[in-house]
Design an enzyme around this catalytic site. Sequence first.
Site, PDB file in Angstrom:
ATOM      1  CB  SER A  71      -0.905   0.014   1.228  1.00  0.00           C
ATOM      2  OG  SER A  71      -1.539  -1.222   1.394  1.00  0.00           O
TER       3      SER A  71
HETATM    4  N1  SAH Z   1      -0.614  -5.029   4.054  1.00  0.00           N
HETATM    5  C1  SAH Z   1       0.202  -5.350   2.906  1.00  0.00           C
HETATM    6  C2  SAH Z   1      -0.484  -5.064   1.578  1.00  0.00           C
HETATM    7  C3  SAH Z   1      -1.593  -6.003   1.356  1.00  0.00           C
HETATM    8  S1  SAH Z   1      -2.111  -6.271  -0.300  1.00  0.00           S
HETATM    9  C4  SAH Z   1       1.544  -4.656   2.949  1.00  0.00           C
HETATM   10  O1  SAH Z   1       1.820  -3.937   3.911  1.00  0.00           O
HETATM   11  O2  SAH Z   1       2.354  -4.887   2.049  1.00  0.00           O
HETATM   12  C5  SAH Z   1      -3.471  -7.296   0.119  1.00  0.00           C
HETATM   13  C6  SAH Z   1      -3.108  -8.684   0.562  1.00  0.00           C
HETATM   14  O3  SAH Z   1      -4.301  -9.314   1.000  1.00  0.00           O
HETATM   15  C7  SAH Z   1      -2.552  -9.557  -0.552  1.00  0.00           C
HETATM   16  O4  SAH Z   1      -1.297 -10.026  -0.223  1.00  0.00           O
HETATM   17  C8  SAH Z   1      -3.585 -10.671  -0.683  1.00  0.00           C
HETATM   18  O5  SAH Z   1      -3.003 -11.943  -0.967  1.00  0.00           O
HETATM   19  C9  SAH Z   1      -4.199 -10.672   0.691  1.00  0.00           C
HETATM   20  N2  SAH Z   1      -5.517 -11.299   0.768  1.00  0.00           N
HETATM   21  C10 SAH Z   1      -6.576 -11.157  -0.067  1.00  0.00           C
HETATM   22  N3  SAH Z   1      -7.606 -11.911   0.350  1.00  0.00           N
HETATM   23  C11 SAH Z   1      -7.200 -12.540   1.489  1.00  0.00           C
HETATM   24  C12 SAH Z   1      -7.809 -13.451   2.402  1.00  0.00           C
HETATM   25  N4  SAH Z   1      -9.057 -13.910   2.245  1.00  0.00           N
HETATM   26  N5  SAH Z   1      -7.096 -13.887   3.461  1.00  0.00           N
HETATM   27  C13 SAH Z   1      -5.820 -13.456   3.652  1.00  0.00           C
HETATM   28  N6  SAH Z   1      -5.192 -12.599   2.833  1.00  0.00           N
HETATM   29  C14 SAH Z   1      -5.869 -12.143   1.759  1.00  0.00           C
END
Ligand code: SAH
Length: 223
Positions: A71
């Site tokens: 993000s």
């Molecule tokens: N917080 C992260 C950015 C997240 S991007 C950072 O600091 O870099 C969103 C993430 O959510 C992705 O890696 C994706 O794989 C995850 N995601 C999406 N659906 C999910 C679910 N049901 N359970 C766990 N993770 C999930």
Amino acid sequence: MSDGAEDHPTSEELAERKMRFLFALRSRGVTDTRVLTAMEKIDRGLFVRNIFADRAYEDMPLPIACGQTISQPSVVGLMTQALQVSPRDTVLEVGTGSGYQAAILSQLARRVYTVDRYRRLVREAAELFRRLDLVNITAIPADGSHGLPDQAPFDRIIVTAAAEDPPGPLLEQLKPGGIMVVPVGQSDTVQALIKVTRTSRGFDYEELRPVRFVPLVEGMGSE
Ligand code: SAH
């Protein structure tokens, strides 16, 4: 890259880069000093590994492995600020991604659980946490739409992928007085960042700002 200066910025360049980074955060509304101190300490450059690494100090989201994104720093700051984490809190993050958000939270909370549906992202983030000695983070491969029942309830929950509605299991796993920050809305459109507070009577909802996140997807990922 043969130019050593590019690989190893001078201490002056590092200081200037950090100053710009923190200035951008402040100018976009990140004013909580504990949050700013954590973001000063955790080097975002370590969490971006690909050809975009040299843009790690700009206020923009960047691609990471498995088609996901780290993000935008100001959004990380604003979400962390809205979460009002105290040093005694146990926090659940859904969406480990690069591990950057979890690393920031580790500076503010007692304990951080972070889950991602991609095992590869969890493995790589956990390696970084070890390297940085962030011993209060536990990274687990799991579908976070069910929360983390074994470790529940949580003082704080942060979801870093967009759900159509705040997932029921996550609401259930929030302690009374607890706060959850979650982007809500369809993917590929502008979503709303929502702050949910669990009260003795139910849940209060506050809309914070428009955001854009990758979708929360059910089930484990392929990598
Ligand atoms: N917080 C992260 C950015 C997240 S991007 C950072 O600091 O870099 C969103 C993430 O959510 C992705 O890696 C994706 O794989 C995850 N995601 C999406 N659906 C999910 C679910 N049901 N359970 C766990 N993770 C999930």
